[in-house]
Design a protein around this motif. Structure first.
Motif, mmCIF file in Angstrom:
data_model
loop_
_atom_site.group_PDB
_atom_site.id
_atom_site.type_symbol
_atom_site.label_atom_id
_atom_site.label_comp_id
_atom_site.label_asym_id
_atom_site.label_seq_id
_atom_site.Cartn_x
_atom_site.Cartn_y
_atom_site.Cartn_z
ATOM 1 N N VAL A 53 0.844 -1.202 0.000
ATOM 2 C CA VAL A 53 0.000 0.000 0.000
ATOM 3 C C VAL A 53 0.876 1.249 0.000
ATOM 4 C CG1 VAL A 53 -1.671 1.343 1.351
ATOM 5 C CG2 VAL A 53 -1.966 -1.131 1.100
ATOM 6 N N LEU A 54 1.896 1.257 0.829
ATOM 7 C CA LEU A 54 2.787 2.416 0.908
ATOM 8 C C LEU A 54 3.571 2.621 -0.391
ATOM 9 C CD1 LEU A 54 4.031 1.920 4.580
ATOM 10 C CD2 LEU A 54 2.464 3.705 3.743
ATOM 11 N N ARG A 55 3.940 1.531 -1.043
ATOM 12 C CA ARG A 55 4.629 1.640 -2.336
ATOM 13 C C ARG A 55 3.702 2.196 -3.404
ATOM 14 N NH1 ARG A 55 6.087 -3.768 -1.972
ATOM 15 N NH2 ARG A 55 5.094 -4.083 -3.968
ATOM 16 N N GLU A 56 2.438 1.790 -3.383
ATOM 17 C CA GLU A 56 1.486 2.236 -4.405
ATOM 18 C C GLU A 56 1.243 3.736 -4.368
ATOM 19 O OE1 GLU A 56 -2.011 -0.199 -4.163
ATOM 20 O OE2 GLU A 56 -0.941 -1.980 -4.862
ATOM 21 N N VAL A 57 1.425 4.360 -3.209
ATOM 22 C CA VAL A 57 1.284 5.821 -3.128
ATOM 23 C C VAL A 57 2.656 6.495 -3.077
ATOM 24 C CG1 VAL A 57 -1.009 5.747 -2.094
ATOM 25 C CG2 VAL A 57 1.006 5.838 -0.613
ATOM 26 N N ASP A 58 3.692 5.732 -3.337
ATOM 27 C CA ASP A 58 5.073 6.207 -3.446
ATOM 28 C C ASP A 58 5.650 6.738 -2.132
ATOM 29 O OD1 ASP A 58 7.376 6.408 -5.018
ATOM 30 O OD2 ASP A 58 6.995 8.530 -5.452
ATOM 31 N N LEU A 59 5.109 6.314 -0.997
ATOM 32 C CA LEU A 59 5.683 6.698 0.291
ATOM 33 C C LEU A 59 6.884 5.833 0.653
ATOM 34 C CD1 LEU A 59 2.494 7.403 2.394
ATOM 35 C CD2 LEU A 59 4.368 8.998 1.969
ATOM 36 N N VAL A 60 6.961 4.678 0.016
ATOM 37 C CA VAL A 60 8.048 3.744 0.272
ATOM 38 C C VAL A 60 8.633 3.326 -1.067
ATOM 39 C CG1 VAL A 60 8.556 1.400 1.086
ATOM 40 C CG2 VAL A 60 7.138 2.905 2.470
ATOM 41 N N ARG A 61 9.934 3.267 -1.093
ATOM 42 C CA ARG A 61 10.651 2.772 -2.272
ATOM 43 C C ARG A 61 11.373 1.490 -1.870
ATOM 44 N NH1 ARG A 61 11.997 7.914 -5.252
ATOM 45 N NH2 ARG A 61 9.897 8.710 -5.632
ATOM 46 N N VAL A 62 11.612 0.639 -2.852
ATOM 47 C CA VAL A 62 12.257 -0.639 -2.570
ATOM 48 C C VAL A 62 13.383 -0.856 -3.571
ATOM 49 C CG1 VAL A 62 10.621 -1.950 -3.987
ATOM 50 C CG2 VAL A 62 11.846 -3.110 -2.147
ATOM 51 N N ARG A 63 14.430 -1.513 -3.102
ATOM 52 C CA ARG A 63 15.523 -1.906 -4.001
ATOM 53 C C ARG A 63 15.991 -3.291 -3.596
ATOM 54 N NH1 ARG A 63 20.850 -1.477 -2.216
ATOM 55 N NH2 ARG A 63 21.031 -0.557 -0.147
ATOM 56 N N ASP A 64 16.432 -4.023 -4.587
ATOM 57 C CA ASP A 64 16.942 -5.367 -4.341
ATOM 58 C C ASP A 64 18.429 -5.296 -4.062
ATOM 59 O OD1 ASP A 64 14.464 -6.562 -4.749
ATOM 60 O OD2 ASP A 64 14.775 -6.709 -6.915
ATOM 61 N N GLN A 65 18.845 -6.027 -3.041
ATOM 62 C CA GLN A 65 20.260 -6.167 -2.727
ATOM 63 C C GLN A 65 20.494 -7.645 -2.464
ATOM 64 O OE1 GLN A 65 21.666 -4.181 0.804
ATOM 65 N NE2 GLN A 65 23.774 -4.185 0.064
ATOM 66 N N GLY A 66 20.991 -8.324 -3.473
ATOM 67 C CA GLY A 66 21.126 -9.768 -3.378
ATOM 68 C C GLY A 66 19.751 -10.394 -3.280
ATOM 69 N N ARG A 67 19.547 -11.204 -2.247
ATOM 70 C CA ARG A 67 18.234 -11.844 -2.056
ATOM 71 C C ARG A 67 17.300 -11.021 -1.171
ATOM 72 N NH1 ARG A 67 19.234 -17.836 -0.270
ATOM 73 N NH2 ARG A 67 20.854 -16.865 0.980
ATOM 74 N N GLN A 68 17.781 -9.884 -0.694
ATOM 75 C CA GLN A 68 16.961 -9.044 0.176
ATOM 76 C C GLN A 68 16.332 -7.896 -0.608
ATOM 77 O OE1 GLN A 68 19.463 -7.621 3.401
ATOM 78 N NE2 GLN A 68 18.308 -8.909 4.807
ATOM 79 N N ARG A 69 15.172 -7.493 -0.125
ATOM 80 C CA ARG A 69 14.532 -6.283 -0.631
ATOM 81 C C ARG A 69 14.619 -5.251 0.489
ATOM 82 N NH1 ARG A 69 9.264 -6.632 -3.773
ATOM 83 N NH2 ARG A 69 10.433 -5.278 -5.128
#
Length: 129
Positions: A53-69
């Protein structure tokens, strides 16, 4: 009446207390979902749902680092909330200033009343009898 989607904007997204907790944690720095799960004491699917939900309103961003997000706060969408609340903050500030004035006047009246009822109490004003 149908319930409004929680993902329409930042206002709706932060209406849920757990999402505000997530934002508070991410404001301290980037974190993997497992850290959030542990810190919140929630099941991983629940945390992931809130993050979505937070990503859909752009309050949270995510990046992949190896097997972790790794998740991080994007505070820019909070600006609209801040701007909206600012007018209320001005109202509260004006009311608190007025309250301060009233309290100062009441203290002065109390002090004056005490001096009059107890003549032995010296008034701080040397010109006062």
């Amino acid at each position: 009446m149908a319930r409004a989607a929680t993902t329409t904007d930042a206002f709706n997204a932060v209406a849920e207390p757990r999402r505000r907790q997530i934002l508070d944690l991410l404001a301290q720095g980037e974190r993997p979902v497992n850290d959030l799960v542990e810190m919140l004491g929630l099941a991983q699917p629940q945390v992931s749902k809130h993050l979505r939900v937070l990503r859909e309103v752009d309050l949270v961003r995510v990046r992949d680092q190896g097997r972790q997000r790794l998740y991080r706060l994007n505070a820019a969408p909070l600006r609209s909330i801040h701007d909206w609340l600012r007018k209320y903050e001005q109202n509260w500030t004006a009311r608190f200033d007025l309250l301060d004035t009233v309290l100062t006047e009441l203290k002065q009246e109390e002090s004056d009343g005490l001096s009059e009822s107890h003549p032995s109490v010296r008034h701080p004003d040397p010109d006062h009898p």
